[in-house]
Motif scaffolding. Sequence first.
Motif, PDB file in Angstrom:
ATOM      1  N   ALA A 190       0.867  -1.182   0.000  1.00  0.00           N
ATOM      2  CA  ALA A 190       0.000   0.000   0.000  1.00  0.00           C
ATOM      3  C   ALA A 190       0.901   1.229   0.000  1.00  0.00           C
ATOM      4  O   ALA A 190       2.114   1.109   0.180  1.00  0.00           O
ATOM      5  CB  ALA A 190      -0.884   0.004   1.236  1.00  0.00           C
ATOM      6  N   GLY A 191       0.297   2.385  -0.185  1.00  0.00           N
ATOM      7  CA  GLY A 191       1.094   3.615  -0.194  1.00  0.00           C
ATOM      8  C   GLY A 191       1.881   3.799   1.090  1.00  0.00           C
ATOM      9  O   GLY A 191       3.086   4.066   1.067  1.00  0.00           O
ATOM     10  N   ALA A 192       1.212   3.633   2.224  1.00  0.00           N
ATOM     11  CA  ALA A 192       1.896   3.834   3.504  1.00  0.00           C
ATOM     12  C   ALA A 192       3.005   2.807   3.695  1.00  0.00           C
ATOM     13  O   ALA A 192       4.034   3.089   4.304  1.00  0.00           O
ATOM     14  CB  ALA A 192       0.899   3.730   4.655  1.00  0.00           C
ATOM     15  N   HIS A 193       2.806   1.622   3.138  1.00  0.00           N
ATOM     16  CA  HIS A 193       3.819   0.570   3.216  1.00  0.00           C
ATOM     17  C   HIS A 193       5.026   0.953   2.353  1.00  0.00           C
ATOM     18  O   HIS A 193       6.174   0.704   2.726  1.00  0.00           O
ATOM     19  CB  HIS A 193       3.194  -0.744   2.735  1.00  0.00           C
ATOM     20  CG  HIS A 193       3.789  -1.988   3.328  1.00  0.00           C
ATOM     21  ND1 HIS A 193       3.854  -3.163   2.630  1.00  0.00           N
ATOM     22  CD2 HIS A 193       4.320  -2.241   4.534  1.00  0.00           C
ATOM     23  CE1 HIS A 193       4.408  -4.101   3.394  1.00  0.00           C
ATOM     24  NE2 HIS A 193       4.698  -3.560   4.560  1.00  0.00           N
ATOM     25  N   GLY A 194       4.755   1.577   1.204  1.00  0.00           N
ATOM     26  CA  GLY A 194       5.823   2.088   0.344  1.00  0.00           C
ATOM     27  C   GLY A 194       6.595   3.209   1.028  1.00  0.00           C
ATOM     28  O   GLY A 194       7.826   3.296   0.929  1.00  0.00           O
ATOM     29  N   GLU A 195       5.878   4.056   1.747  1.00  0.00           N
ATOM     30  CA  GLU A 195       6.537   5.130   2.506  1.00  0.00           C
ATOM     31  C   GLU A 195       7.464   4.541   3.556  1.00  0.00           C
ATOM     32  O   GLU A 195       8.584   5.020   3.750  1.00  0.00           O
ATOM     33  CB  GLU A 195       5.496   5.976   3.254  1.00  0.00           C
ATOM     34  CG  GLU A 195       4.729   6.923   2.381  1.00  0.00           C
ATOM     35  CD  GLU A 195       3.632   7.609   3.191  1.00  0.00           C
ATOM     36  OE1 GLU A 195       3.786   7.755   4.423  1.00  0.00           O
ATOM     37  OE2 GLU A 195       2.617   7.982   2.581  1.00  0.00           O
ATOM     38  N   LEU A 196       6.970   3.499   4.234  1.00  0.00           N
ATOM     39  CA  LEU A 196       7.800   2.862   5.253  1.00  0.00           C
ATOM     40  C   LEU A 196       9.057   2.279   4.599  1.00  0.00           C
ATOM     41  O   LEU A 196      10.170   2.453   5.107  1.00  0.00           O
ATOM     42  CB  LEU A 196       7.001   1.768   5.977  1.00  0.00           C
ATOM     43  CG  LEU A 196       7.764   0.967   7.024  1.00  0.00           C
ATOM     44  CD1 LEU A 196       8.341   1.867   8.113  1.00  0.00           C
ATOM     45  CD2 LEU A 196       6.869  -0.099   7.647  1.00  0.00           C
TER      46      LEU A 196
END
Lengths: 484, 444
Positions: free
Chosen positions: A142-148
Amino acid sequence: MKNGPGRSGLIMDEPLLWEKGKKGRNGMSIPESDVPAAALADELCGEGPDFPDLSEVEVVRHYTRLSQWNFGVDTGMYPLGSCTMKYNPKINEKHAGAEEITSAHPLLDDEYCQGTLRIIYELQNFLAEITGLDAVSVQPAAGAHGELAGMLIFDAYHQNKGKKRSKILMPDTAHGTNPASAALCGYKPVPIKSGERGILDVEQIRELMDEETAGIMITNPNTLGLFEENIREIAEIVHEKGGLVYGDGANMNAIMGIVDLKKCGVDVLHLNLHKTFSTPHGGGGPGAGPVCVVEELKKFLPSPRVDFDGSTYKQVEDTASIGRMHGFHGNYGVLVRAFCYILTMGAEYLEKASQYAVLNASYVKVKLKDHLHLAYDRPCMHEAVFSDKNQQENNVSTLDIAKRLMDCGYHPPTIYFPLVVPGAIMIEPTETESLEELDTFIEVVKKIVKEAETDPDLLHNSPSRFKVKRLDETQAARNPCLCG
Amino acid sequence: MRYLPHTDEDIRNMFDAIGVKDFEELFITVPESCRYDKEMALPDPKTEWGLNKYMAEIRTMMKVTPEHTVLLGAGRYQHNIPSTIPSIMGRSELLTAYTPYQPEMAQGTLQGLFEYQTLTARLLGVDVANASMYDGASALAEALLMGLRIGKKKKRVAMSAAIHPHFREVVRTYFHPTEFEIVELPFLENGRTDFSSLSGEDDFAAVALQSPNFFGVVEEMEAAAEAIHQAGALFVAGFSEPLAFGLLKNPGDEGADIVCGEGQSFGMPESFGGPGLGMFGCKKKYVRNLPGRLVGETTDLDGNRGYVLTLATREQHIRREKATSNICSNQGICTLTAAMYMASLGGTGLRKLARLNYDRSEYLKQGLEEAGASVCFSSPTFNEFVVEFKDDFRPVQKRLMEQKIVAGLDLAKYYPGFDNRYLFCVTETASKEVLDTVISEVKK
């Protein structure tokens, strides 16, 4: 004056699953046993869960009725800012659901799954080409997972240089996931106020950037729908102090084929395939958040990635990698859909998609700015941010406007975000809406603005055409009932 | 282009209304130095029929086809999926909706998630389950981080070496930049986790076990719970095959504080590893520390029952850097899929199916033993088990592959000293005939 498509429909009541059914029914075939019953120690055995027993028809009607209480992109215009609710092509569902793909076990040896690996490899290349960056991992879910993943790459880079850094620059327009992702890596966010024009001010960055700071997270176009014009200069300042630039690609739909992220000075970027690349949002997921980097950071990408030696696709791991982010290859089915979308659009139509997305948002902005307060009257990208400032004197809020829009047949825009605009109404039409749709929507918003003056209670009492009226969210949080 | 409705005339009219003369002027705020200055090098746009041809060619590159029986498990399971599921879950009202931030027009998603939370809580024996995480691996990492939030000053966690190796890798990825220490608990000769080293310890925030574990072995959960709680730590119980709880005791009843695992088995295909979903629940007293989305029941203006997203003050869009997690989505349609699968099986069906899985896997286990392989771990197993072959198994594996059977996962690359040891998984998709073929090929 045009009306929206909203009417009241046939709404069936439907209880909770366990309020129906009868013990002994079943809703799916189970093969009869063809082997002897094996022994099993009593102390290991449980009673099995208290699930209702339902027939196939009961289950099918249950979920069909539930679906009819929902509004999707296929139902109507969904101008939810920052979420890019564009049309989700049907053909992509077919290919993601093809049995050869869905039956592929992720731990097969490479020689047995060349097809699924090829899709990953080609998608990695496509996404690198579209962003202008050099290497990609499609693993984040997910986007937030990509940010992490991106923040873990920041951390790995600085540790590799011999010094862990402790802070990160964070514009006040950022999505909440940005500071939360950075915090997981131990970075303390240093807030940056957006300048008067709604974009970042170079001098402020120069003042705040130091050698304790890992870098900056920038969403570009930002969440006000404005292009961060100073991004190159900002990147130079950050790079001079040994920092890295993170690009939040949530708003990539505005700039495909138009902006080269590498030229902007971005080192790491995540994409939201469920926004820009048309995969369905599924009522909250699954998404996919591939992370793209410049050559220097390639070795830190999550592993495994897929490589091609001219004849065979193979999974590769780099010893410097931050490691796995997901049990297997991420939300693979979502990757297949995005892959099909890119193949259908090609360079020509991806660029057109971005142009039309910006055209549609600019058109709505111009047509509505005399009716709703426009936060920043500047050239916008794919979305425009209004507010309820003009309606407050009638005691009408953004929430009331949103709920009234529902009765008129539209999903409301994103509301109360970005936080820097009080009472924000963030409209992102996307490129897949026609001019007629936009015109009707604009007329409906104008009508609601008038109603706010003449009949504010109509707005206060909205919505009225759905299965439920306005729901009490305070009560839900005060006395949580999370389990039936 | 069929997804882009604008005609040239529409575009001209819109330019006029906006007061620009071309697209160039619309992008006036993008500096020249940031521009993409060439054509993106991508394949030419394909028609629907051209795309079909391209994808068909890719599909022919798959040597393992839908006709194969896959006796590999390890976190991804081949189960039957009734056609009702893709048919109903493909309904666009459910599939093309966003996160239900406007609850009045998303009651379908919301009631569906509330039902999922309830069925999951009942299955796992916990008070509360969230609306799902990305997958079983990231859920485990989040569970251990949650344990550290509750454990306040404690800086260490422990996890069993018999947890799925990929899940452990993800935990290490998440923990790498933090100050927290991870200790791995070894496993015993019987395949169960050795938690004897916990005695006398008091600074672990959380201890994680998986049951059935990576070897398919059912752990001694009640004894583990006692040892972990004695050490003052929270008990995190993981799993990768939720079907097991149709037959076995559930982890909540056995004393787990946080339960998390992969839910792909419930109505989702293997799909090369995703999407599935991370099932996640806990005891009621820890709910404010729970990561992820939650749906709660409430009433509307007329007093009618309805559902909304709730307890958002834990989450990133409100709490930003102080949130319980950075997660901002759930697995959406996969979550409803899991609920629909649980509803389709029902309590009676779940038990029957779990029993069938158990019986068939025991049948193969016994058959392989009689054929000369040795079963590596003596403890009871569910669906999966490890055997060691005397001779090189690869030629047999190849022969079985030719008969459309994918037999066994080579464990040598996951555990040192596991040469010639293979993990087998048997579900309801493997008929007795298939299992007999495997046994007779091993005998040859």
